[in-house]
Design an enzyme around this catalytic site. Structure first.
Site, PDB file in Angstrom:
ATOM      1  N   ARG A 122       0.845  -1.207   0.000  1.00 34.40           N
ATOM      2  CA  ARG A 122       0.000   0.000   0.000  1.00 34.40           C
ATOM      3  C   ARG A 122       0.876   1.250   0.000  1.00 34.40           C
ATOM      4  NH1 ARG A 122      -3.059   1.497   4.352  1.00 34.40           N
ATOM      5  NH2 ARG A 122      -4.468   2.766   3.125  1.00 34.40           N
ATOM      6  N   LYS A 187       2.749  -7.544  12.086  1.00 35.33           N
ATOM      7  CA  LYS A 187       2.035  -7.723  10.808  1.00 35.33           C
ATOM      8  C   LYS A 187       2.401  -9.071  10.172  1.00 35.33           C
ATOM      9  CE  LYS A 187       1.222  -5.364   6.419  1.00 35.33           C
ATOM     10  NZ  LYS A 187       0.982  -4.082   5.787  1.00 35.33           N
ATOM     11  N   ARG A 323      -1.772   4.517  12.760  1.00 38.95           N
ATOM     12  CA  ARG A 323      -0.651   4.032  13.590  1.00 38.95           C
ATOM     13  C   ARG A 323      -1.067   4.043  15.041  1.00 38.95           C
ATOM     14  NH1 ARG A 323       3.248   7.738  10.778  1.00 38.95           N
ATOM     15  NH2 ARG A 323       3.283   6.789   8.726  1.00 38.95           N
TER      16      ARG A 323
HETATM   17  C1  BTN Z   1       0.326  -3.926   2.206  1.00 42.63           C
HETATM   18  O1  BTN Z   1       1.082  -2.963   2.009  1.00 42.63           O
HETATM   19  O2  BTN Z   1       0.039  -4.285   3.343  1.00 42.63           O
HETATM   20  C2  BTN Z   1      -0.264  -4.659   1.033  1.00 42.63           C
HETATM   21  C3  BTN Z   1       0.632  -5.800   0.574  1.00 42.63           C
HETATM   22  C4  BTN Z   1       0.070  -6.585  -0.593  1.00 42.63           C
HETATM   23  C5  BTN Z   1       1.092  -7.584  -1.127  1.00 42.63           C
HETATM   24  C6  BTN Z   1       0.491  -8.487  -2.155  1.00 42.63           C
HETATM   25  S1  BTN Z   1       1.583  -9.809  -2.566  1.00 42.63           S
HETATM   26  C7  BTN Z   1       0.563 -10.263  -3.902  1.00 42.63           C
HETATM   27  C8  BTN Z   1       0.076  -8.982  -4.548  1.00 42.63           C
HETATM   28  N1  BTN Z   1       1.013  -8.526  -5.536  1.00 42.63           N
HETATM   29  C9  BTN Z   1       1.608  -7.398  -5.183  1.00 42.63           C
HETATM   30  O3  BTN Z   1       2.474  -6.793  -5.841  1.00 42.63           O
HETATM   31  N2  BTN Z   1       1.127  -6.966  -3.989  1.00 42.63           N
HETATM   32  C10 BTN Z   1       0.122  -7.884  -3.485  1.00 42.63           C
END
Ligand code: BTN
Length: 326
Positions: A122, A187, A323
């Site tokens: 994100r 996390k 946060r």
């Molecule tokens: C976050 O920042 O918490 C979201 C993470 C999302 C990761 C997943 S892995 C599969 C899919 N492909 C990506 O490039 N991102 C999501």
């Protein structure tokens, strides 16, 4: 990944030591060729252990994702079955990969990768995605009624992911607004939704999910927040194929009915799992930081804070982050 690398992994997946000589003999190449390929596998994130005079091993063995195994574990009764299942050895990002597919066949497809070279998180962050260690998956789903009917979808996906983990016996799985998966204060996974098409009408959503299963220690330097993985949290090693199937089942079930039932249907379950409820938190907007007590979420999926003056204020938007106050 080269054929030789695949063949080496096929031998090392048993978790036992194999000498460079015996690997070379079995595969018809020199020790040096084996050593070079093992270096490359290590660079991809595989925890290859090397002991002088004994050989090489993958201490925890290796379970690669396999379509037959995922299909075997899917619960057909639960939801729609994916129209297409793909397993990629290496890709920049499974979300980006689905973005690039123009073929209608990819509607209701699920794509897994053993490794992402530019995994997306994100708010422009990178998602650490070493080889054969975790789950990186994306699903493409078409919707008819536009973005408004999809409010709270990313939180709903959090509920589906939590259900999948709980079904595998993982305890203490919490959710953090908007769509992080937590165990305790660490996390475990994240969700990234990306929309394609007309927000006022027909659109498609790419649902990306990353779950840490066995993060190699060498990759942890790149993670900028407290994190955990399933192998640290569970007494038994978790099968990535089984987890992949469970996640697919539960997310498909959610997507199948979301436009009709909406986030309101999942709100209580989300709030029961809220890892930070009742704690002091700060919402960071691009301009401001607003602090208060975390109360819960509303039917649109907005997070609610009780401000110091007693007023409850809701916050929603992809650019926001929550946060815990220090
Ligand atoms: C976050 O920042 O918490 C979201 C993470 C999302 C990761 C997943 S892995 C599969 C899919 N492909 C990506 O490039 N991102 C999501």
């Amino acid at each position: 990944m080269s054929d030789l690398q695949n063949q080496i992994l096929d031998i090392l997946k048993d978790g036992n030591f194999h000498s460079g000589g015996s690997l070379g003999e079995q595969l018809g190449v020199s020790r040096t060729a084996i050593w070079k390929q093992l270096q490359k596998l290590e660079d991809m994130g595989l925890p290859v252990e090397s002991v002088k005079g004994t050989g090489y091993r993958l201490a925890n063995g290796l379970e690669l994702l396999a379509k037959t195994s995922i299909v075997k574990h899917l619960c057909n009764a639960k939801a729609q079955i994916p129209r297409r299942i793909e397993i990629l050895k290496s890709v920049d990002s499974t979300n980006k990969y689905l973005h690039e597919q123009t073929d209608a066949d990819y509607s209701k497809a699920v794509v897994f990768a053993e490794r992402q070279t530019s995994g997306r998180g994100r708010r422009g962050k990178a998602w650490v995605s070493p080889f054969a260690a975790n789950i990186y998956m994306s699903i493409l789903w078409d919707f008819e009624q536009g973005a408004q009917a999809l409010e709270g979808l990313s939180l709903g996906v959090g509920v589906a992911v939590r259900r999948a983990l709980v079904e595998l016996g993982i305890g203490n799985v919490g959710l953090k607004w908007p769509n992080d998966i937590y165990i305790g204060d660490k996390k475990l996974g994240g969700i990234l939704l990306e929309m394609i098409g007309d927000p006022a009408g027909q659109c498609s959503v790419i649902v990306g999910v990353g779950i840490n299963v066995a993060m190699p220690s060498k990759n942890t330097v790149d993670i900028d927040q407290p994190w955990t993985d399933l192998n640290s949290e569970s007494a038994m090693p978790v099968s990535r194929n089984k987890l992949a199937a469970n996640l697919t089942d539960h997310i498909f079930q959610l997507l199948d009915s979301f436009e009709v039932i909406g986030f309101g249907h999942y709100r209580d379950e989300w709030q029961d799992a809220d890892a930070f409820k009742g704690r002091q938190g700060t919402i960071q907007t691009p301009r401001d930081a607003i602090s208060g007590t975390i109360v819960g979420v509303d039917n649109r999926g907005a997070v609610q804070l009780r401000l110091p003056n007693g007023e409850v204020q809701s916050f929603i938007g992809g650019e926001l982050s929550l946060r815990l106050a220090k």
